[in-house]
Design a protein around this motif. Sequence first.
Motif, short mmCIF file in Angstrom:
data_model
loop_
_atom_site.label_atom_id
_atom_site.label_comp_id
_atom_site.label_asym_id
_atom_site.label_seq_id
_atom_site.Cartn_x
_atom_site.Cartn_y
_atom_site.Cartn_z
N HIS A 86 4.65 19.02 -7.21
CA HIS A 86 3.70 18.04 -7.23
C HIS A 86 3.39 17.46 -5.87
CE1 HIS A 86 3.86 18.59 -11.74
NE2 HIS A 86 5.06 18.30 -11.65
N PRO A 87 2.75 18.33 -5.01
CA PRO A 87 2.18 17.50 -3.79
C PRO A 87 0.88 16.65 -4.22
CG PRO A 87 1.49 19.89 -4.01
CD PRO A 87 2.37 19.71 -5.10
N VAL A 88 0.88 15.59 -3.41
CA VAL A 88 -0.26 14.95 -3.64
C VAL A 88 -1.68 15.50 -3.67
CG1 VAL A 88 -0.46 14.04 -1.59
CG2 VAL A 88 -1.23 12.62 -3.39
N ILE A 89 -2.76 15.22 -4.32
CA ILE A 89 -3.72 15.98 -4.10
C ILE A 89 -4.49 14.87 -2.96
CG2 ILE A 89 -6.10 16.53 -5.12
CD1 ILE A 89 -4.34 17.04 -7.81
N LEU A 90 -5.06 15.50 -2.33
CA LEU A 90 -5.79 14.57 -1.09
C LEU A 90 -7.47 15.01 -0.88
CD1 LEU A 90 -5.34 12.28 0.92
CD2 LEU A 90 -4.56 14.07 2.57
N ASP A 91 -8.42 14.09 -1.25
CA ASP A 91 -9.71 14.60 -0.96
C ASP A 91 -10.31 13.66 -0.08
OD1 ASP A 91 -12.30 15.50 -1.48
OD2 ASP A 91 -12.36 15.03 -3.65
N VAL A 92 -10.93 14.10 1.23
CA VAL A 92 -11.01 13.16 2.18
C VAL A 92 -12.35 13.56 2.78
CG1 VAL A 92 -10.69 12.54 4.52
CG2 VAL A 92 -8.84 12.85 2.88
N ILE A 93 -13.15 12.32 3.17
CA ILE A 93 -14.48 12.47 3.77
C ILE A 93 -14.33 11.63 5.08
CG2 ILE A 93 -17.09 12.11 3.82
CD1 ILE A 93 -17.14 12.57 0.68
N TYR B 290 0.92 -1.19 -0.01
CA TYR B 290 -0.13 0.07 -0.16
C TYR B 290 0.93 1.33 -0.08
CZ TYR B 290 -3.02 3.53 1.31
OH TYR B 290 -3.77 4.87 1.28
N VAL B 291 1.88 1.17 0.84
CA VAL B 291 2.85 2.46 1.04
C VAL B 291 3.38 2.56 -0.41
CG1 VAL B 291 4.83 3.34 1.99
CG2 VAL B 291 3.24 2.09 3.39
N GLU B 292 3.79 1.68 -1.26
CA GLU B 292 4.44 1.53 -2.44
C GLU B 292 3.54 2.46 -3.46
OE1 GLU B 292 7.21 1.29 -5.61
OE2 GLU B 292 7.33 0.88 -3.56
N LEU B 293 2.34 1.96 -3.53
CA LEU B 293 1.03 2.50 -4.34
C LEU B 293 0.95 4.00 -4.10
CD1 LEU B 293 -1.30 -0.42 -4.61
CD2 LEU B 293 -0.09 0.45 -6.49
N GLU B 294 0.63 3.94 -2.73
CA GLU B 294 0.51 5.48 -2.27
C GLU B 294 1.45 6.57 -2.69
OE1 GLU B 294 -0.87 6.53 1.86
OE2 GLU B 294 1.23 6.98 1.94
N ALA B 295 2.68 6.00 -2.47
CA ALA B 295 3.99 6.78 -2.93
C ALA B 295 3.98 7.43 -4.32
CB ALA B 295 5.23 6.29 -2.54
N SER B 296 3.36 6.43 -5.21
CA SER B 296 3.40 6.65 -6.64
C SER B 296 2.02 7.48 -6.97
CB SER B 296 3.32 5.35 -7.34
OG SER B 296 4.50 4.61 -7.20
N ALA B 297 0.91 7.54 -6.22
CA ALA B 297 -0.21 8.43 -6.64
C ALA B 297 -0.11 9.66 -6.64
CB ALA B 297 -1.34 7.80 -5.53
N ARG B 298 -0.73 10.30 -7.73
CA ARG B 298 -0.94 11.80 -7.95
C ARG B 298 -2.29 12.36 -7.06
NH1 ARG B 298 1.32 14.53 -11.36
NH2 ARG B 298 0.62 16.20 -9.93
N GLN B 299 -3.29 11.54 -6.91
CA GLN B 299 -4.35 11.76 -6.20
C GLN B 299 -4.98 10.84 -5.42
OE1 GLN B 299 -7.46 14.11 -8.18
NE2 GLN B 299 -8.87 13.72 -6.75
N LEU B 300 -5.40 10.95 -4.46
CA LEU B 300 -5.99 10.01 -3.20
C LEU B 300 -7.27 10.52 -2.65
CD1 LEU B 300 -3.03 9.40 -1.04
CD2 LEU B 300 -3.58 7.77 -2.65
N THR B 301 -8.26 9.66 -3.13
CA THR B 301 -9.62 10.11 -2.45
C THR B 301 -10.18 9.01 -1.69
OG1 THR B 301 -10.23 10.80 -4.93
CG2 THR B 301 -12.10 10.22 -3.60
N SER B 302 -10.42 9.30 -0.37
CA SER B 302 -10.53 8.66 0.67
C SER B 302 -11.92 8.87 1.65
CB SER B 302 -9.25 8.98 1.63
OG SER B 302 -9.42 7.95 2.73
N TYR B 303 -12.31 7.79 2.09
CA TYR B 303 -13.47 8.03 2.98
C TYR B 303 -13.21 7.12 4.27
CZ TYR B 303 -17.88 6.70 5.68
OH TYR B 303 -18.99 6.54 6.23
N GLU B 304 -13.22 7.70 5.31
CA GLU B 304 -12.82 7.07 6.49
C GLU B 304 -13.72 7.56 7.70
OE1 GLU B 304 -11.82 5.15 9.13
OE2 GLU B 304 -9.89 5.25 7.88
N PRO B 305 -14.51 6.23 7.99
CA PRO B 305 -15.55 6.42 9.08
C PRO B 305 -15.12 6.42 10.68
CG PRO B 305 -15.65 4.19 8.44
CD PRO B 305 -14.53 4.95 7.48
N GLU B 306 -13.90 5.76 10.93
CA GLU B 306 -13.44 5.55 12.21
C GLU B 306 -12.18 6.47 12.58
OE1 GLU B 306 -13.78 1.54 13.57
OE2 GLU B 306 -13.85 1.05 11.38
#
Length: 292
Positions: A165-172, A102-118
């Motif tokens: 090029h900071p990662v774009i983070l979209d979080v709910i 997961y860390v390897e994939l995350e490090a390569s991503a340009r955008q992360l769209t995340s939902y976290e309920p806890e």
Amino acid sequence: MSEDGSTLARRQLGKYLRNGRDECGFTIQQVAELIERSASTLQRIEKGTAVRIRTIDLEALCKIYGFGPEQLRAMKGLATQGSEQSWWCEYGDAVPTNFDFYVELEASARQLTSYEPEFVPGLLQTPAYTGVLIRTANPTDNTEEHMRRVQLRTRRQLRIARKHHPVILDVIVRESVLRGLVGSPKIMATQLRYLAEASTRPNVNVQVLPFSAGFPVADPIGPFVIMEFGMSKQGQMVEPPVVYTERSTGGLYFAKPAALEHYHQSYESLRRSAMDAVDSRALLRKVAKEYA
């Protein structure tokens, strides 16, 4: 072309092998001659398009690149996933726990769209908040190991603040994230103030799904992250997007278009019911004051 989790596993395997070859300074032709295979075969392995990889070839490649026993076991674990419909990364099973894909994939991503309920998403956690979760999840680890895990997560967060090029983070986050006590009121107050401040960055969007919104998605849905890797200069995807969902026994990765569409639609349903960024920030600061 439809992609599934097995393709993702092969793609990750190819990436590790390609990185190993690059670090050793070998060309594809040189390595192909060493393992007595064609350059085209090795190229397919590195691109993740080879459906089956012979164990003897994988062992030879790992030996050439100087991979240790744990790395070899991880490579074999990835190779065995080639016939699966989806890829379970079972902790402590086929793939070693310290091989964090997961860390390897995350490090390569340009955008992360995340939902976290806890919990607050890892990339937006303070060290104290992270420390509490890590100690709870790893009660038998010593202090040094706990610190190493916290430092790893802190280093991952550098991608948010960097200028280039900071990662774009979209979080709910569900309101339960704000109300669920992690550690102490002081830790929570600091964490929520930090989350509110982080949401003022142009590349970070944080929205709160209030309790009053009920359950916008009919089916039960847990935390998930949609990882997108940007476009090349030719206007093509650098890599196909991936959805990661976490379970108590490991992480499940989806790469099929139908699964991606399902999670995108779920996220949009959550967004429509969530507070906007300004109101969310105000609520974060309000609850932080309550803790303080």
